[in-house]
Design a protein around this motif. Structure first.
Motif, PDB file in Angstrom:
ATOM      1  N   LEU A 128      39.804  48.839  33.157  1.00 25.95           N
ATOM      2  CA  LEU A 128      39.279  49.885  34.248  1.00 25.95           C
ATOM      3  C   LEU A 128      38.895  51.078  33.683  1.00 25.95           C
ATOM      4  CD1 LEU A 128      41.609  48.922  37.248  1.00 25.95           C
ATOM      5  CD2 LEU A 128      39.408  47.757  36.669  1.00 25.95           C
ATOM      6  N   ALA A 155      44.094  59.106  38.338  1.00 26.66           N
ATOM      7  CA  ALA A 155      45.103  58.330  39.379  1.00 26.66           C
ATOM      8  C   ALA A 155      46.555  58.484  39.130  1.00 26.66           C
ATOM      9  CB  ALA A 155      44.592  56.934  39.545  1.00 26.66           C
ATOM     10  N   TRP A 195      31.020  64.371  32.471  1.00 27.89           N
ATOM     11  CA  TRP A 195      32.333  64.630  32.938  1.00 27.89           C
ATOM     12  C   TRP A 195      32.890  65.987  33.387  1.00 27.89           C
ATOM     13  CZ3 TRP A 195      34.367  60.109  35.056  1.00 27.89           C
ATOM     14  CH2 TRP A 195      33.916  59.042  34.684  1.00 27.89           C
ATOM     15  N   VAL A 220      37.640  64.715  43.057  1.00 25.09           N
ATOM     16  CA  VAL A 220      37.215  63.762  41.678  1.00 25.09           C
ATOM     17  C   VAL A 220      37.382  62.278  42.363  1.00 25.09           C
ATOM     18  CG1 VAL A 220      37.718  62.884  39.527  1.00 25.09           C
ATOM     19  CG2 VAL A 220      37.396  65.425  39.938  1.00 25.09           C
ATOM     20  N   PHE A 243      34.696  59.030  43.260  1.00 22.94           N
ATOM     21  CA  PHE A 243      34.940  57.925  42.446  1.00 22.94           C
ATOM     22  C   PHE A 243      35.067  56.736  43.538  1.00 22.94           C
ATOM     23  CE2 PHE A 243      36.217  59.906  38.502  1.00 22.94           C
ATOM     24  CZ  PHE A 243      35.528  59.261  37.709  1.00 22.94           C
ATOM     25  N   ALA A 275      46.299  58.361  45.065  1.00 19.12           N
ATOM     26  CA  ALA A 275      46.635  57.629  43.778  1.00 19.12           C
ATOM     27  C   ALA A 275      46.512  56.096  43.983  1.00 19.12           C
ATOM     28  CB  ALA A 275      47.992  57.969  43.357  1.00 19.12           C
ATOM     29  N   LEU A 332      43.048  54.703  44.666  1.00 16.63           N
ATOM     30  CA  LEU A 332      42.360  54.706  43.347  1.00 16.63           C
ATOM     31  C   LEU A 332      42.618  53.383  42.585  1.00 16.63           C
ATOM     32  CD1 LEU A 332      42.071  58.274  41.735  1.00 16.63           C
ATOM     33  CD2 LEU A 332      40.399  56.719  42.149  1.00 16.63           C
ATOM     34  N   ILE A 333      44.045  53.027  42.430  1.00 20.10           N
ATOM     35  CA  ILE A 333      44.228  52.078  41.820  1.00 20.10           C
ATOM     36  C   ILE A 333      43.724  50.807  42.395  1.00 20.10           C
ATOM     37  CG2 ILE A 333      46.172  50.695  40.871  1.00 20.10           C
ATOM     38  CD1 ILE A 333      47.641  53.192  40.251  1.00 20.10           C
ATOM     39  N   GLY A 388      40.216  50.279  41.859  1.00 21.55           N
ATOM     40  CA  GLY A 388      39.906  49.700  40.414  1.00 21.55           C
ATOM     41  C   GLY A 388      40.045  48.347  40.334  1.00 21.55           C
ATOM     42  N   LEU A 389      41.336  48.135  41.050  1.00 27.69           N
ATOM     43  CA  LEU A 389      41.472  46.543  41.131  1.00 27.69           C
ATOM     44  C   LEU A 389      40.364  45.645  41.754  1.00 27.69           C
ATOM     45  CD1 LEU A 389      45.146  46.428  41.594  1.00 27.69           C
ATOM     46  CD2 LEU A 389      44.159  45.780  39.481  1.00 27.69           C
ATOM     47  N   TYR A 399      37.417  45.358  39.652  1.00 31.19           N
ATOM     48  CA  TYR A 399      37.720  44.320  38.507  1.00 31.19           C
ATOM     49  C   TYR A 399      37.360  43.195  39.160  1.00 31.19           C
ATOM     50  CZ  TYR A 399      40.449  41.690  35.189  1.00 31.19           C
ATOM     51  OH  TYR A 399      40.706  40.386  34.395  1.00 31.19           O
ATOM     52  N   GLN A 422      30.852  37.737  37.341  1.00 30.54           N
ATOM     53  CA  GLN A 422      30.474  37.333  35.829  1.00 30.54           C
ATOM     54  C   GLN A 422      30.612  35.657  35.880  1.00 30.54           C
ATOM     55  OE1 GLN A 422      33.840  38.150  33.102  1.00 30.54           O
ATOM     56  NE2 GLN A 422      32.622  38.865  31.707  1.00 30.54           N
TER      57      GLN A 422
END
Lengths: 310, 356
Positions: free
Chosen positions: A91, A99, B90, B288, B292, B334, B337-338, B341-342, B345, B352
């Motif tokens: 990631l 985070a 950034w 920020v 995202f 937090a 955000l994680i 991200g997952l 992914y 894919q």
């Protein structure tokens, strides 16, 4: 001038060491992680994790040594999340770094609120190791050679890392993981394992730096106590251009300015602390403006490594 | 396009939007569930906690006015970050750009207000904040454009420098001689940005909304925006395509830092009226992650900024009433955000597999 008495100079130098050691550990850790290709923006969070875990264990077990160990482990724990998300799953490193910093800030402040909001316990002073002979040098001796063991460890890490990067196979592999991960993969090394190792090492060092702040520096844990020290570590690592010795010099410079404001107040010079705190950043910006060309970062920095991808 | 193809394309577009909504809202719901478990561990009833937070931040008259007022500066920061991040830059120095803009605007506007028509003073005040914010972004801009120095490090350093400089300016230069606390002269309430429809909502929220929509439109629909996105996606290709990369880089910094400075100006002219020494709400660092989460999309950013404003206004009063400190919001963001991200992914993996 009676201002510069021996006691004052000793206190000044000791302050530089106290402020500089967490920066040194953070800078060395970030350098390790960046060399392996992981831009670790989460070190502020790792530092807080270390500061909290270190303080908690030192307080609960009444053992300073266990406290420092727990500090390194606390940083390692946050770093393990970074490994999972950024190295294993690939990631975005900046997003996950921010985070983790936010998460560690919130989590440690929350845990502190639940456990210590009414007590605010204080740790006893950390015993020092006196190095015979060297500690008797006037002024420099008491400030530098009669210190907490972590200070010696941090200083010893500088030549150790220089040797690691210069002379060992592992050091070469770490740098290849940051510069040409595909080549390292072809050579039969496991890129992800090496990156994971570097990030975990970074977490442990940074956590130790955090624990130094809470156990040896303040004697208490305060929410948000690392106060940007992790970010300064990122700055140091980038300015050092891969050289551990430069991290040490930078940490000394920034440490001097961070502790200088207190010293000036003791000396009766009336400058707002903000001015003194601006000095290191202003100096660095000036250096960058004059000689900024080529920050020389690893070429695969910030990019996740996916096998077979071009 | 063929007449038969049209409905199919529409359906595909609808499915795409639906996927995007699920991918954005799924992590939000999951984050609330996980935060709820943490609350349970703290022996707080999550239902009554979130009931109270949303009750305060969204469903009470004073709360919703405070939420909308806070959204103004946050939206301007979001506009600042969308420009920069979409162009691959950034800019992590938004807090200093915000404060520098706020301090100069707070110093200039109360002096102008008695001598100028109210509207003009406010316009100049906002221009001052945007201008000084942009100036603060210039050094990282030049270093990045002409020396290739990484902007993460320079904007972070300019951040430390600017936060300290702002408080030095307040303490030494722009001090209000009439008070003993170190703060700038206070702009009288009647000279501030007008409030909306007889409420206490500052019209700053309209400026913020306009800024985000403008930025979204420019980045997605104009040639200039396309150029910036090309620079962000592939600087090497941008040079080959004949784009003036250094000039565009500086333009991005100026726009981004200008919006951050304007955010400071709007916070002062619309809400606070003065800057106190050591004031730093750290809005940029909070926004920020939101930008995202919105994947740099303007509309989604407005949604996340609104959610964050509700949470922060609500949790500030929950801290007093229910004993849950308001940094609990940090933990929620937090986790969010994680999880995002997952989910990203997972989406990438699925694409894919579909492609292979």
């Amino acid at each position: 001038m009676t201002l510069f008495t021996d006691t004052f100079l000793i206190a000044l130098l000791a302050g530089v060491v106290a402020a500089g050691v967490p920066l040194l550990l953070a800078g060395l850790g970030e350098q390790l992680s960046e060399k392996a290709g992981v831009l670790n923006v989460g070190i502020e969070g790792m530092m807080l994790g270390g500061a909290y875990a270190g303080f908690l264990v030192a307080w609960a077990t009444e053992s300073i040594g266990l406290g420092f160990l727990a500090g390194a482990f606390g940083g390692l724990l946050v770093a393990a999340l970074m490994v999972l998300f950024c190295v294993r799953l690939g990631l975005n490193q900046v997003v996950i770094g921010i985070a983790l910093t936010l998460g560690a800030e919130g989590t440690t402040a929350l845990l502190h609120h639940v456990q210590f909001s009414r007590l605010y316990p204080r740790l006893p002073e950390v015993p020092t190791w006196r190095i015979p002979g060297l500690a008797d040098i006037p002024i420099v001796g008491p400030a530098l050679f009669d210190r907490e063991p972590v200070v010696y460890l941090a200083l010893a890490l500088v030549p150790l890392f220089a040797w690691l990067y210069r002379r060992t196979h592992l050091g070469l592999a770490i740098q290849a993981a940051g510069d040409k991960p595909a080549a390292l993969d072809s050579a039969g090394e496991n890129v992800l394992a090496i990156r994971a190792l570097a990030v975990l090492g970074c977490g442990a060092l940074v956590g130790l730096g955090g624990a130094f702040m809470s156990i040896a520096g303040a004697g208490v844990f305060v929410p948000f106590m690392t106060h940007g020290n992790g970010f300064i570590g990122i700055v140091l690592a980038m300015l050092a251009r891969g050289r551990p010795l430069w991290v040490l010099l930078g940490a000394a410079l920034f440490g001097a300015c961070l502790s200088g404001s207190t010293a000036l107040q003791v000396a009766g010079v009336d400058i707002p602390t903000d001015v003194v705190q601006m000095l290191p950043f202003a100096a660095v910006m000036l250096v960058l403006l004059i000689a900024g060309r080529n920050a020389k970062l690893p070429s695969a920095l910030g990019a996740a490594y996916v096998r077979g991808e071009r | 396009m063929d007449e038969i193809e049209k409905p199919r394309a529409l359906a595909a577009r609808r499915r795409e939007i639906l996927d995007l909504l699920v991918a954005s809202l799924g992590p939000v719901l999951a984050a609330f569930v996980i935060s709820g478990v943490i609350l349970l561990l703290m022996q707080v009833n999550p239902v009554s906690y979130y009931g109270y937070v949303f009750g305060r931040g969204l469903f009470s008259p004073t709360g919703v006015q405070a939420t909308l007022t806070r959204m103004g500066p946050l939206l301007l920061i979001a506009a600042s970050l969308i420009v920069a991040f979409r162009a691959g830059i950034w800019n992590l120095g938004g807090d200093a750009q915000f404060l520098i803009g706020a301090v100069f605007s707070a110093a200039a506007t109360p002096l102008m207000a008695p001598h100028l028509p109210a509207g003009l003073a406010l316009v100049i005040g906002m221009a001052v904040s945007a201008g000084f914010g942009a100036i603060w972004g210039l050094i990282p801009a030049f270093l990045r454009a002409y020396q290739g120095v990484n902007e993460i490090i320079t904007t972070l350093m300019m951040n430390f420098l600017g936060i300290s400089l702002a408080s030095v300016l307040v303490k030494l230069l722009f001090l209000d001689p009439a008070t003993t606390v170190p703060q700038t002269r206070t702009l009288p309430v009647e000279d501030r940005l007008p409030s909306l429809f007889g409420t206490t909502i500052s019209s700053g929220v309209l400026i913020g909304l306009a800024a985000v929509l403008l930025v979204h439109f420019v980045m997605t629909r104009t040639a200039f925006g396309l150029r910036l996105r090309v620079v962000g996606a592939n600087p090497g290709a941008a040079i080959h395509a004949g784009l003036a990369v250094p000039g565009l880089t500086i333009a991005v910094f100026a726009i981004s830092a200008g919006f951050a400075g304007l955010s400071g100006g709007v916070a002062i002219l619309g809400q606070y009226g003065n800057v106190r020494a050591d004031w730093n709400p750290a809005y940029a660092m909070s926004v920020v992650p939101l930008v995202f989460l919105a994947r740099f999309n303007g509309f989604a950013s407005i949604g996340f900024v609104a959610l964050f404003s509700i949470l922060s206004i609500g949790s500030e009063s929950a801290a007093r009433r229910m004993g849950v400190p308001n940094y609990f919001t940090l933990v929620t963001v937090a986790i969010l955000l994680i999880l995002l991200g997952l989910s990203e992914y997972r989406g990438a993996r699925r694409r894919q597999r579909a492609g292979a």
